[in-house]
Write an enzyme that holds these catalytic residues in place. Structure first.
Site, PDB file in Angstrom:
ATOM      1  N   ASP A  82       0.817  -1.207   0.000  1.00  0.00           N
ATOM      2  CA  ASP A  82       0.000   0.000   0.000  1.00  0.00           C
ATOM      3  C   ASP A  82       0.852   1.259   0.000  1.00  0.00           C
ATOM      4  O   ASP A  82       0.529   2.242  -0.666  1.00  0.00           O
ATOM      5  CB  ASP A  82      -0.919   0.008   1.239  1.00  0.00           C
ATOM      6  CG  ASP A  82      -1.990  -1.064   1.122  1.00  0.00           C
ATOM      7  OD1 ASP A  82      -2.039  -1.732   0.073  1.00  0.00           O
ATOM      8  OD2 ASP A  82      -2.764  -1.230   2.089  1.00  0.00           O
TER       9      ASP A  82
ATOM     10  N   LEU B 176     -10.993   8.827   0.090  1.00  0.00           N
ATOM     11  CA  LEU B 176     -10.534   9.809   1.075  1.00  0.00           C
ATOM     12  C   LEU B 176      -9.135  10.270   0.703  1.00  0.00           C
ATOM     13  O   LEU B 176      -8.321   9.469   0.228  1.00  0.00           O
ATOM     14  CB  LEU B 176     -10.473   9.168   2.463  1.00  0.00           C
ATOM     15  CG  LEU B 176     -11.797   8.783   3.115  1.00  0.00           C
ATOM     16  CD1 LEU B 176     -11.546   7.886   4.314  1.00  0.00           C
ATOM     17  CD2 LEU B 176     -12.550  10.036   3.539  1.00  0.00           C
TER      18      LEU B 176
ATOM     19  N   GLU C 152     -12.863   8.319  13.536  1.00  0.00           N
ATOM     20  CA  GLU C 152     -13.211   6.899  13.393  1.00  0.00           C
ATOM     21  C   GLU C 152     -11.985   6.077  13.028  1.00  0.00           C
ATOM     22  O   GLU C 152     -11.079   6.590  12.389  1.00  0.00           O
ATOM     23  CB  GLU C 152     -14.240   6.757  12.254  1.00  0.00           C
ATOM     24  CG  GLU C 152     -15.420   7.694  12.411  1.00  0.00           C
ATOM     25  CD  GLU C 152     -16.282   7.788  11.157  1.00  0.00           C
ATOM     26  OE1 GLU C 152     -16.048   6.997  10.210  1.00  0.00           O
ATOM     27  OE2 GLU C 152     -17.174   8.644  11.147  1.00  0.00           O
TER      28      GLU C 152
ATOM     29  N   LYS D 109      -9.927   3.698  10.706  1.00  0.00           N
ATOM     30  CA  LYS D 109     -10.001   3.414   9.268  1.00  0.00           C
ATOM     31  C   LYS D 109      -9.858   1.908   9.086  1.00  0.00           C
ATOM     32  O   LYS D 109      -8.780   1.339   9.218  1.00  0.00           O
ATOM     33  CB  LYS D 109      -8.907   4.144   8.493  1.00  0.00           C
ATOM     34  CG  LYS D 109      -9.093   3.969   6.987  1.00  0.00           C
ATOM     35  CD  LYS D 109      -8.176   4.875   6.199  1.00  0.00           C
ATOM     36  CE  LYS D 109      -8.510   4.831   4.707  1.00  0.00           C
ATOM     37  NZ  LYS D 109      -8.405   3.503   4.120  1.00  0.00           N
TER      38      LYS D 109
ATOM     39  N   ARG E 115     -17.812  -1.126  -4.008  1.00  0.00           N
ATOM     40  CA  ARG E 115     -17.594   0.239  -4.435  1.00  0.00           C
ATOM     41  C   ARG E 115     -17.299   0.314  -5.928  1.00  0.00           C
ATOM     42  O   ARG E 115     -17.697   1.250  -6.610  1.00  0.00           O
ATOM     43  CB  ARG E 115     -16.419   0.820  -3.650  1.00  0.00           C
ATOM     44  CG  ARG E 115     -16.146   2.252  -4.020  1.00  0.00           C
ATOM     45  CD  ARG E 115     -15.140   2.872  -3.098  1.00  0.00           C
ATOM     46  NE  ARG E 115     -13.827   2.252  -3.235  1.00  0.00           N
ATOM     47  CZ  ARG E 115     -12.716   2.760  -2.745  1.00  0.00           C
ATOM     48  NH1 ARG E 115     -12.757   3.889  -2.061  1.00  0.00           N
ATOM     49  NH2 ARG E 115     -11.571   2.157  -2.898  1.00  0.00           N
TER      50      ARG E 115
ATOM     51  N   GLU F 209     -17.905  -0.967   5.900  1.00  0.00           N
ATOM     52  CA  GLU F 209     -16.762  -1.799   5.553  1.00  0.00           C
ATOM     53  C   GLU F 209     -17.042  -3.243   5.977  1.00  0.00           C
ATOM     54  O   GLU F 209     -17.488  -3.489   7.091  1.00  0.00           O
ATOM     55  CB  GLU F 209     -15.535  -1.264   6.314  1.00  0.00           C
ATOM     56  CG  GLU F 209     -14.217  -1.724   5.772  1.00  0.00           C
ATOM     57  CD  GLU F 209     -13.675  -0.814   4.664  1.00  0.00           C
ATOM     58  OE1 GLU F 209     -14.429   0.056   4.155  1.00  0.00           O
ATOM     59  OE2 GLU F 209     -12.508  -1.007   4.302  1.00  0.00           O
TER      60      GLU F 209
ATOM     61  N   LYS G 278      -3.135   7.961   7.905  1.00  0.00           N
ATOM     62  CA  LYS G 278      -2.662   6.570   7.869  1.00  0.00           C
ATOM     63  C   LYS G 278      -1.555   6.331   8.886  1.00  0.00           C
ATOM     64  O   LYS G 278      -0.697   7.181   9.094  1.00  0.00           O
ATOM     65  CB  LYS G 278      -2.107   6.259   6.469  1.00  0.00           C
ATOM     66  CG  LYS G 278      -3.129   6.308   5.355  1.00  0.00           C
ATOM     67  CD  LYS G 278      -3.854   4.984   5.252  1.00  0.00           C
ATOM     68  CE  LYS G 278      -4.334   4.695   3.843  1.00  0.00           C
ATOM     69  NZ  LYS G 278      -3.415   4.016   2.982  1.00  0.00           N
TER      70      LYS G 278
ATOM     71  N   CYS H 243      20.451 -34.957  17.853  1.00  0.00           N
ATOM     72  CA  CYS H 243      20.312 -33.584  17.378  1.00  0.00           C
ATOM     73  C   CYS H 243      20.377 -32.598  18.548  1.00  0.00           C
ATOM     74  O   CYS H 243      19.562 -32.665  19.467  1.00  0.00           O
ATOM     75  CB  CYS H 243      18.984 -33.438  16.638  1.00  0.00           C
ATOM     76  SG  CYS H 243      18.810 -31.845  15.843  1.00  0.00           S
TER      77      CYS H 243
END
Ligand code: IVH
Length: 840
Positions: A35, A85, A128, A130, A151, A190, A331, A449
């Site tokens: 992103d 947004l 809020e 995200k 969307r 969402e 973000k 081992c």
């Protein structure tokens, strides 16, 4: 990245990349770049278009949202577009002591523009989380859910009504909210996959060798775009509402926050973290609060959203091309980053499980430097086709171990090769093996081992294994940690002096820990159980107790007492180890920690084979023909003893004087339970059941003769056509043929060594025919049968007049009924146990 000098070329290049990324993200649900990289491309294009307005075109990705649907679902036109947004990020490279308006310059600009344009101070915002899921629109007419859509590109989405009906938190009817039922209400929100469900989903997928979901967002998007709603139903999806679209016949409140409250009353889930905040400082305080809580939230978020709360104010601010000027997404630093995978190495766990790990070129992910990431298992590597040298996307979420979610295919350097699991353990060199149908590989070097040493010693010494008195988990760990035991046989050379030295080292470490604890607690006088016990012991040992604080007392006592008690403890432990030289074969076999070999199977092995020498040398094919031994454990046992490292440790243990009180010849009953027919019947050959195997064995007598015949001969001898064909296919493999021959030879060696049945002394059940039916709680029917046979019983499968006794366990059926009818003696499980007990 080829930097084009010409802005028009660069803009075209950026558009192409963004459109590709959009397609992968929105249409294929298979993102190609992180992103953060996407955002960077978008920002560069925005800047370029701002500087060269002639480059801006109405179809630029800066003006559209996402990608157009790809035609799998009917299209839906959004009368009120679903907007995007504008994003704000932390300004890169700001000094640590920068003030918030510098650090969050984009947020400051956003808020200042609003203050200036509206001529207000400190406006109120709805704030809020995200949510990191998939945006959807839900349409209600006359209170009923009539259509749900994605969307898409903002104007045209996909009709996923059927799938959304499967999401449990999507209301199918509006609840009574104390207002008239609206004619039309479009709710936007969402769809997401809660983290816990995501983790459980992947854990299950891992166990079943299914494809893993890259992240919760992908999980949600992929699930919603399933063509079969039944598939969607099985996916754990949830909804949070955060806005509205078209509304008719409903008086809306004046603010967004009141609208969210109204949506709650209509029955929509709204994120509990939603709040209001005042002015720039209020926004940043919220950003920090949610940022701090991010890892503990039950769902993934990638930032927070600020929305001017008052609708009149929103209206006054208006829109720019694709986003409102009254809202901003702030973000968090990205949780995914691209980096180069330098190497794939394997780690060996304490139980021998092999886990591939990725060694990465160090990269900052959400504020932490990541150099390693888990690759889960070999299947996951194959599914992702991760190769050394690849550029990969690394994801770090909360306190979860960083993982590789995908490969950036178009950055793969030439000459890479698919990864393969190494054949040998990097720690001990033993074979790495994979069990049938399991995702996991393991190192078969158990005893040899180093990675498995600690677990091996704990298990070997444990009560149900060699039962070495004085050697608990703590002592075992210390022996390994301080280097006194490298290999199990080192136990038998330990001296009292070694142990005293080790105890001193352990006590010093304990004392250091205790002193630290004292420092941490400021030495409050609280005696815990161990402290009290130490004090009591000190009294009885006549240790001079002088202390000021409880913690010092404990540290002091640990050292003081430790010294005095060490030699006694050491002597006891050496005696305990010495006593364990008198072992039983079953306990010893169990103590070796062979995967899948439990106590019951260890006893069965010891019973049937009699000696360690036979256990070590019996091939898997023959082991699984023994009563009570399954294919998986048979292979595991054989593989274990084949490893030179394990064989060396077993030899060394024997050389240190371990003897088995229960060793003897193989069980006499093997003569009736093991023959060519049994051997053939346990081969992994389809359609070659017990009856066919029996006929083949009767016809040919020996394996040699059978192998000299061919498919048609076998079919003629009474095997089914398919069975004979499958046997031929099986034996065409040289390895399979060789192991069958070896198994046969081993079988004859065993049978030769087993005493003749007749030599058995008369038992209490001599000559009596016994039928076992139903299930027993304390042992398997095979075990019970063996015990009864050892006492002289003859076992039979069905009840007749000749039956002397019926042992009926839980849920016994027709055989029990028949025995009752014929008046035959019947025992339940307690009666059987009492009898066995009396004759053991
Ligand atoms: S409001 C006009 N609120 O972010 C405002 N969006 O980049 C439209 N998102 O497509 C969106 N949480 O998928 C809004 N609390 C929230 C959100 C949110 C997540 C997503 C949504 C939207 C994207 C915008």
């Amino acid at each position: 990245m080829p930097a084009a000098n010409n802005p028009a070329e660069r803009a075209a290049d950026l558009r192409r990349r963004i459109e590709n990324a959009n397609h992968r993200y929105y249409v294929l649900d298979d993102p190609s770049i992180p992103d953060a990289d996407y955002d960077a491309l978008m920002r560069e294009l925005e800047a370029l278009e701002a500087a060269h307005p002639e480059l801006a075109s109405p179809d630029s990705p800066t003006r559209t949202v996402g990608a157009r649907p790809d035609g799998g679902f009917p299209e839906v036109h959004h009368a009120i577009p679903m907007l995007s947004l504008a994003n704000a990020f932390e300004t890169p490279g700001v000094p640590d002591d920068a003030d918030d308006r510098t650090r969050f310059a984009e947020v400051a600009d956003f808020e200042r523009r609003i203050e200036q344009k509206l001529d207000v101070r400190d406006p109120v915002f709805s704030v809020e989380p995200k949510l990191d899921g998939l945006a959807i629109s839900l349409r209600y007419e006359g209170g009923a859910f009539v259509q749900g859509s994605t969307r898409g590109d903002g104007t045209t989405g996909e009709d996923v009504t059927a799938n959304l009906r499967q999401v449990r938190s999507v209301p199918l009817r509006l609840r009574d909210a104390g207002v008239p039922v609206p004619e039309v209400l479009e709710v936007r929100g969402e769809i997401y996959m809660p983290r816990k469900d995501f983790a459980e989903w992947n854990a299950r997928a891992l166990a079943h060798n299914d494809k893993l979901l890259a992240n919760p967002r992908n999980g949600a998007a992929g699930s919603l775009r399933q063509l079969d709603p039944a598939v969607t139903r099985r996916r754990p999806l949830a909804l949070f509402a955060y806005g509205i679209g078209e509304v008719r016949g409903l008086e809306l409140p004046e603010t967004h926050s009141e609208t969210l409250a109204l949506l709650r009353r209509f029955g929509f889930p709204v994120a509990p973290e939603v709040d209001t905040a005042v002015g720039f400082d209020g926004l940043i305080a919220y950003y920090r609060r949610i940022g701090a809580a991010r890892d503990t939230l039950p769902y993934d978020i990638d930032g927070v959203v600020y929305k001017l709360d008052d609708y009149d104010q929103q209206q006054a601010m208006g829109f720019v091309s694709r986003a409102p000027r009254w809202a901003l997404a702030h973000k968090f630093p990205a949780q995914e980053q691209a980096t180069v995978l330098r190497a794939i190495e394997v780690q060996i766990g304490r139980t021998g499980a092999v886990t591939p790990v990725a060694r990465l070129q160090p990269v900052q992910v959400a504020g932490v430097t990541v150099t390693n990431a888990t690759l889960h298992n070999a299947d996951q590597i194959a599914r992702l086709d991760v190769r050394e040298g690849d550029t990969v996307i690394v994801r770090r979420a909360g306190d979860v171990i960083p993982e590789i979610v995908r490969v950036v295919e178009d950055q793969r350097p030439p000459g890479t090769v698919p990864w393969t699991m190494p054949a040998h353990c990097p720690v001990c060199g033993s074979d790495i093996v994979r069990e049938d149908g399991e995702a996991a590989y393991r190192c078969s070097g158990g005893l040899a081992c180093a990675a498995q040493r600690r677990e091996a010693l704990r298990h070997f010494a444990s009560r149900r294994a060699m039962d070495i008195e004085g050697l608990g988990d703590r002592q075992a760990d210390a022996l390994v940690e301080f280097g006194f035991v490298q290999s199990l046989d080192d136990l038998y050379t330990l001296t009292v002096e070694d142990l005293v030295r080790m105890k001193a080292a352990l006590d010093a470490a304990t004392a250091a820990d205790l002193l630290q604890a004292v420092a941490d607690s400021r030495g409050a006088l609280v005696l815990d159980d161990e402290g009290t016990a130490l004090l009591a012991q000190a009294g009885s040992e006549g240790v001079d107790v002088h202390w000021k604080r409880a913690g010092f007392l404990r540290a002091h006592l640990a050292v003081e007492l430790g010294g005095r008690l060490a030699s006694r403890w050491a002597e006891n432990l050496v005696a305990g180890i010495d006593a364990s030289r008198n072992a039983t074969l079953a306990r010893f076999l169990f103590g070796l920690g062979i995967p899948h070999l439990g106590e019951t199977t260890a006893k069965a092995l010891a019973h049937w084979l009699g000696t360690l020498a036979f256990v070590r040398t019996t091939p898997a094919t023959l082991l699984q023909a023994l009563p009570d031994i399954g294919g998986e454990v048979a292979r595991s046992i054989a593989t274990f003893f084949e490893q030179p490292g394990n064989a060396a440790v077993v030899d060394a243990l024997l050389a240190s004087g371990i003897r088995f009180s229960d060793e003897g010849p193989p069980a006499a009953a093997l003569r009736e339970r093991l023959d060519l027919a049994h051997l053939l019947a346990t081969l992994p050959v389809d359609k070659l059941g017990g009856k066919s195997a029996q006929r083949l064995a009767e016809t040919y007598g020996t394996l040699d003769a059978l192998l000299r015949a061919n498919e048609s001969g076998w079919a003629g001898a009474g095997a089914s056509r398919a069975g004979a064909a499958n046997l031929a296919a099986f034996l065409a493999d040289d390895d399979a043929r060789r192991s069958l021959v070896e198994a046969d030879a081993a079988m004859w060696r065993l049978l030769d060594a087993a005493p003749a049945q007749a030599a058995r002394s008369a038992g209490p059940l001599d000559g009596r025919t016994v039928v076992l039916t139903g299930s027993l709680a304390s042992m398997t029917r095979d075990e019970a049968g063996a015990k009864l046979e050892a006492l002289g019983a003859k076992l039979a499968g069905s009840v007749s007049k000749k039956t002397g006794l019926v042992v009926a366990g839980e849920a016994a059926g027709s055989k029990l009924a028949k025995a009752e009818e014929l008046g035959i003696e019947i025992w339940d499980e307690p009666a059987l146990l009492a009898f066995l007990d009396a004759h053991s």
